[in-house]
Scaffold this motif. Sequence first.
Motif, PDB file in Angstrom:
ATOM      1  N   MET A 278      27.526  28.539  39.711  1.00  0.00           N
ATOM      2  CA  MET A 278      28.874  27.975  39.632  1.00  0.00           C
ATOM      3  C   MET A 278      29.465  28.174  38.240  1.00  0.00           C
ATOM      4  O   MET A 278      30.652  28.465  38.090  1.00  0.00           O
ATOM      5  CB  MET A 278      28.836  26.485  39.990  1.00  0.00           C
ATOM      6  CG  MET A 278      28.437  26.204  41.430  1.00  0.00           C
ATOM      7  SD  MET A 278      29.484  27.035  42.649  1.00  0.00           S
ATOM      8  CE  MET A 278      31.052  26.241  42.323  1.00  0.00           C
ATOM      9  N   GLY A 279      28.621  28.023  37.216  1.00  0.00           N
ATOM     10  CA  GLY A 279      29.096  28.256  35.853  1.00  0.00           C
ATOM     11  C   GLY A 279      29.497  29.703  35.625  1.00  0.00           C
ATOM     12  O   GLY A 279      30.420  29.987  34.859  1.00  0.00           O
ATOM     13  N   GLY A 280      28.821  30.631  36.311  1.00  0.00           N
ATOM     14  CA  GLY A 280      29.103  32.050  36.136  1.00  0.00           C
ATOM     15  C   GLY A 280      30.467  32.466  36.656  1.00  0.00           C
ATOM     16  O   GLY A 280      31.074  33.410  36.137  1.00  0.00           O
ATOM     17  N   ILE A 281      30.966  31.778  37.682  1.00  0.00           N
ATOM     18  CA  ILE A 281      32.256  32.165  38.258  1.00  0.00           C
ATOM     19  C   ILE A 281      33.359  31.187  37.857  1.00  0.00           C
ATOM     20  O   ILE A 281      34.455  31.242  38.397  1.00  0.00           O
ATOM     21  CB  ILE A 281      32.171  32.251  39.800  1.00  0.00           C
ATOM     22  CG1 ILE A 281      31.747  30.911  40.390  1.00  0.00           C
ATOM     23  CG2 ILE A 281      31.230  33.355  40.220  1.00  0.00           C
ATOM     24  CD1 ILE A 281      31.766  30.884  41.912  1.00  0.00           C
ATOM     25  N   ARG A 282      33.080  30.303  36.892  1.00  0.00           N
ATOM     26  CA  ARG A 282      34.067  29.315  36.462  1.00  0.00           C
ATOM     27  C   ARG A 282      35.150  29.864  35.529  1.00  0.00           C
ATOM     28  O   ARG A 282      36.274  29.384  35.553  1.00  0.00           O
ATOM     29  CB  ARG A 282      33.356  28.131  35.795  1.00  0.00           C
ATOM     30  CG  ARG A 282      34.281  26.947  35.531  1.00  0.00           C
ATOM     31  CD  ARG A 282      33.504  25.728  35.096  1.00  0.00           C
ATOM     32  NE  ARG A 282      32.704  25.204  36.189  1.00  0.00           N
ATOM     33  CZ  ARG A 282      31.398  24.939  36.125  1.00  0.00           C
ATOM     34  NH1 ARG A 282      30.743  25.168  35.006  1.00  0.00           N
ATOM     35  NH2 ARG A 282      30.756  24.455  37.162  1.00  0.00           N
ATOM     36  N   PRO A 283      34.864  30.872  34.678  1.00  0.00           N
ATOM     37  CA  PRO A 283      35.902  31.338  33.737  1.00  0.00           C
ATOM     38  C   PRO A 283      37.193  31.739  34.438  1.00  0.00           C
ATOM     39  O   PRO A 283      37.178  32.491  35.416  1.00  0.00           O
ATOM     40  CB  PRO A 283      35.244  32.549  33.057  1.00  0.00           C
ATOM     41  CG  PRO A 283      33.777  32.264  33.152  1.00  0.00           C
ATOM     42  CD  PRO A 283      33.594  31.573  34.472  1.00  0.00           C
ATOM     43  N   ALA A 284      38.304  31.240  33.922  1.00  0.00           N
ATOM     44  CA  ALA A 284      39.605  31.493  34.560  1.00  0.00           C
ATOM     45  C   ALA A 284      39.967  32.980  34.555  1.00  0.00           C
ATOM     46  O   ALA A 284      40.685  33.452  35.441  1.00  0.00           O
ATOM     47  CB  ALA A 284      40.688  30.683  33.842  1.00  0.00           C
ATOM     48  N   ALA A 285      39.456  33.718  33.551  1.00  0.00           N
ATOM     49  CA  ALA A 285      39.806  35.142  33.447  1.00  0.00           C
ATOM     50  C   ALA A 285      39.300  35.944  34.645  1.00  0.00           C
ATOM     51  O   ALA A 285      39.818  37.035  34.928  1.00  0.00           O
ATOM     52  CB  ALA A 285      39.240  35.724  32.158  1.00  0.00           C
ATOM     53  N   LEU A 286      38.315  35.415  35.360  1.00  0.00           N
ATOM     54  CA  LEU A 286      37.785  36.128  36.525  1.00  0.00           C
ATOM     55  C   LEU A 286      38.800  36.220  37.654  1.00  0.00           C
ATOM     56  O   LEU A 286      38.657  37.040  38.564  1.00  0.00           O
ATOM     57  CB  LEU A 286      36.517  35.434  37.043  1.00  0.00           C
ATOM     58  CG  LEU A 286      35.200  35.808  36.362  1.00  0.00           C
ATOM     59  CD1 LEU A 286      34.065  34.957  36.900  1.00  0.00           C
ATOM     60  CD2 LEU A 286      34.882  37.290  36.547  1.00  0.00           C
ATOM     61  N   ILE A 287      39.826  35.374  37.614  1.00  0.00           N
ATOM     62  CA  ILE A 287      40.864  35.440  38.646  1.00  0.00           C
ATOM     63  C   ILE A 287      41.534  36.807  38.643  1.00  0.00           C
ATOM     64  O   ILE A 287      42.023  37.283  39.678  1.00  0.00           O
ATOM     65  CB  ILE A 287      41.917  34.332  38.410  1.00  0.00           C
ATOM     66  CG1 ILE A 287      41.253  32.957  38.498  1.00  0.00           C
ATOM     67  CG2 ILE A 287      43.062  34.428  39.409  1.00  0.00           C
ATOM     68  CD1 ILE A 287      42.166  31.811  38.122  1.00  0.00           C
ATOM     69  N   ALA A 288      41.517  37.482  37.480  1.00  0.00           N
ATOM     70  CA  ALA A 288      42.149  38.800  37.384  1.00  0.00           C
ATOM     71  C   ALA A 288      41.437  39.831  38.243  1.00  0.00           C
ATOM     72  O   ALA A 288      42.072  40.790  38.716  1.00  0.00           O
ATOM     73  CB  ALA A 288      42.163  39.265  35.926  1.00  0.00           C
ATOM     74  N   VAL A 289      40.140  39.655  38.457  1.00  0.00           N
ATOM     75  CA  VAL A 289      39.361  40.673  39.178  1.00  0.00           C
ATOM     76  C   VAL A 289      39.856  40.858  40.610  1.00  0.00           C
ATOM     77  O   VAL A 289      40.183  41.981  41.019  1.00  0.00           O
ATOM     78  CB  VAL A 289      37.854  40.342  39.118  1.00  0.00           C
ATOM     79  CG1 VAL A 289      37.067  41.312  40.002  1.00  0.00           C
ATOM     80  CG2 VAL A 289      37.354  40.392  37.684  1.00  0.00           C
ATOM     81  N   PRO A 290      39.910  39.798  41.451  1.00  0.00           N
ATOM     82  CA  PRO A 290      40.391  40.026  42.827  1.00  0.00           C
ATOM     83  C   PRO A 290      41.833  40.502  42.882  1.00  0.00           C
ATOM     84  O   PRO A 290      42.211  41.241  43.799  1.00  0.00           O
ATOM     85  CB  PRO A 290      40.236  38.643  43.484  1.00  0.00           C
ATOM     86  CG  PRO A 290      40.178  37.673  42.367  1.00  0.00           C
ATOM     87  CD  PRO A 290      39.512  38.396  41.242  1.00  0.00           C
ATOM     88  N   MET A 291      42.642  40.099  41.902  1.00  0.00           N
ATOM     89  CA  MET A 291      44.036  40.530  41.904  1.00  0.00           C
ATOM     90  C   MET A 291      44.160  42.024  41.623  1.00  0.00           C
ATOM     91  O   MET A 291      44.939  42.731  42.277  1.00  0.00           O
ATOM     92  CB  MET A 291      44.833  39.717  40.883  1.00  0.00           C
ATOM     93  CG  MET A 291      45.002  38.268  41.273  1.00  0.00           C
ATOM     94  SD  MET A 291      46.035  37.354  40.130  1.00  0.00           S
ATOM     95  CE  MET A 291      46.012  35.733  40.891  1.00  0.00           C
ATOM     96  N   PHE A 292      43.396  42.514  40.642  1.00  0.00           N
ATOM     97  CA  PHE A 292      43.420  43.953  40.378  1.00  0.00           C
ATOM     98  C   PHE A 292      42.827  44.741  41.547  1.00  0.00           C
ATOM     99  O   PHE A 292      43.278  45.846  41.858  1.00  0.00           O
ATOM    100  CB  PHE A 292      42.666  44.274  39.089  1.00  0.00           C
ATOM    101  CG  PHE A 292      43.478  44.030  37.838  1.00  0.00           C
ATOM    102  CD1 PHE A 292      44.745  44.575  37.701  1.00  0.00           C
ATOM    103  CD2 PHE A 292      42.976  43.263  36.805  1.00  0.00           C
ATOM    104  CE1 PHE A 292      45.497  44.368  36.551  1.00  0.00           C
ATOM    105  CE2 PHE A 292      43.720  43.039  35.653  1.00  0.00           C
ATOM    106  CZ  PHE A 292      44.991  43.586  35.532  1.00  0.00           C
TER     107      PHE A 292
ATOM    108  N   SER B 208      50.731  42.525  38.766  1.00  0.00           N
ATOM    109  CA  SER B 208      50.415  43.830  39.365  1.00  0.00           C
ATOM    110  C   SER B 208      50.374  43.751  40.884  1.00  0.00           C
ATOM    111  O   SER B 208      50.778  44.692  41.575  1.00  0.00           O
ATOM    112  CB  SER B 208      49.085  44.356  38.824  1.00  0.00           C
ATOM    113  OG  SER B 208      47.990  43.663  39.380  1.00  0.00           O
ATOM    114  N   VAL B 209      49.903  42.631  41.429  1.00  0.00           N
ATOM    115  CA  VAL B 209      49.880  42.457  42.887  1.00  0.00           C
ATOM    116  C   VAL B 209      51.311  42.385  43.426  1.00  0.00           C
ATOM    117  O   VAL B 209      51.656  43.050  44.409  1.00  0.00           O
ATOM    118  CB  VAL B 209      49.095  41.186  43.272  1.00  0.00           C
ATOM    119  CG1 VAL B 209      49.216  40.917  44.782  1.00  0.00           C
ATOM    120  CG2 VAL B 209      47.635  41.323  42.887  1.00  0.00           C
ATOM    121  N   ALA B 210      52.137  41.569  42.768  1.00  0.00           N
ATOM    122  CA  ALA B 210      53.531  41.442  43.209  1.00  0.00           C
ATOM    123  C   ALA B 210      54.251  42.786  43.121  1.00  0.00           C
ATOM    124  O   ALA B 210      55.014  43.167  44.030  1.00  0.00           O
ATOM    125  CB  ALA B 210      54.248  40.394  42.342  1.00  0.00           C
TER     126      ALA B 210
END
Length: 585
Positions: free
Chosen positions: A189-203, A385-387
């Motif tokens: 859970m700690g590994g996927i907590r950083p907010a910057a990871l949200i960029a990955v699925p969007m890209f 980029s998604v929009a």
Amino acid sequence: MEKIFKKIFIILSFILSVSLSSLAEDSVTMYFDEIAIDNKNLELSIYGSAESENFDSHKWQLVNIEIIDSKSKKIKLETESDKRGFWEIENIDISKLSDGQIKINTLMWNEKNEEIGKISNNETIKDTSFKLTEYLKEHLAISIFILMLILLLIGFPMMIPLIAGTTFGIYLLFNADFSKMEFIIQQMMGGIRPAALIAVPMFILSADIMTRGKSAEKLIDLVMAFVGHIKGGLAVSTAGACTMFGAVSGSTQATVVAIGSPLRPRLKKGGYKDSFILALIVNSSDIAFLIPPSIGMIIYGIVAKTSIPELFVAGIGPGLLILFLFSIYSIIYAYKNNIPTEPKSSWKQRSVALYKALWPLGFPAIIVGGIFGGIFSPTEAAAVSVAYAIFLEGIIFKTMNFKDLYATAKSTGLVTGVVFILVAAGASFAWVLSFAQVPQEVLNAIGIRSMGSYEVLFIISIAFFIGCMFVDPIVVILVLVPIFAPVVDAVGLDPVLVGTIITLQVAIGSATPPFGCDIFTAIAVFKRPYLEVIKGTPPFIIILLSVSVALIFIPEIALFLRDIAFRDVTFLESVQSLFGLTQNQ
């Protein structure tokens, strides 16, 4: 007479008090504080203490120790206690004693050679028999690696060996205490907590939308219009299109699909061998890992706590250098194999191609320019980029309806699920290695702490290159970056430079046999055998490795643009003024 009795009473009282005092002083209670036996090195250590009403009465007292095995073999030793009553004797060689119960008899003597205390212990066991659990614990890293390798060879996806390796490591580290398995969930859970990871699925989503649409086609037409007519121009156009699409998608595998699918038939028709075509497409897609936005750099930035915008800019220089060298090689290949040239486009055709490609070219302009101008963060840039991708393919090019968008989002969700499971599993696996101090052991074994900056960079490059030849790039970044991070800090290396080199090595490893992930993407997309896909890769790998070495000795290749963009105040002010911003904003 009465006086005589009084004198006798006084004398007797004095004698009795002295006797009782002496008895009290010599009355000692002994304890074993710890008995530690090392069955591997066949050594025994004993720590004890003694108590009395007056500790000074037995300072520096002699302690006799007798160790007896089950066959009555004896070892006799002696030591002294300190004034507080503590005593110890360490690293006793018990190799001559037999396996089984060991009895320890301990006696304490005063300066008059009188016994003042004793204690015995019958619970210590010498056991030199082979224990699989202990052996695996002593060789934790190798044990986990073998387990993961077996699972990979059987055919399990990478997430299963990672989770299994983490579980096995915790099982060994905490002596089969299954309650400690909660650490796995905590670390995942700690590994996927950083907010910057949200960029990955969007890209990933924006890349998937453009792969299904016409953006890649427009970029290909643009490059072909300007360089398609030169010798080897079609191959140069392929490398250029991969670079441009990398600046749009940030994914090597998406680039293989989007650029490779339409260009491979044209390259074959143009006279290129399929082995060269496949190698060109697979290795040119590596540029997508360097040109922003790069998913690999996002993962590295999160793990290494390094500025993602600076990493994005630092990747531009090496990416363009690779494009230039690939183009030179393509031209040489075309001359050597007498590849015919394509018809030269007119300036009108080039203008039309440029006009049509302006919309896809808006991606890097929005992402990079927006980050530089302070309009949004890398995570917000991913959302934009998604929009933009939906607007471009749905409204401008009209290649996507709501049904297509749903299917694309569903596909992205599946890919994102896999990526995030890998990130979570990788974080927990890295924690197990760190808790077991495996990184320290590995680094000490190769003596990296005494190396200079160049040597450290070479070691890091080799480690990541080899790692990605066998394992998914994201997993390699998650596992190896925490291992090398302390050394990078100790040597004083620029983490952005290190991140650029690591990203390049990860990209190279992704396209390198035996198990580079881009190779298998090409096999699936082009339906060609493994040996044919990898046949033409050596020249490209040599070029990529040469750029990697150049980065080590000439870091300005990566850091020049970074320094201009983030260290040059004048440049920052000009960019911000371009976007209507001020320093205070």
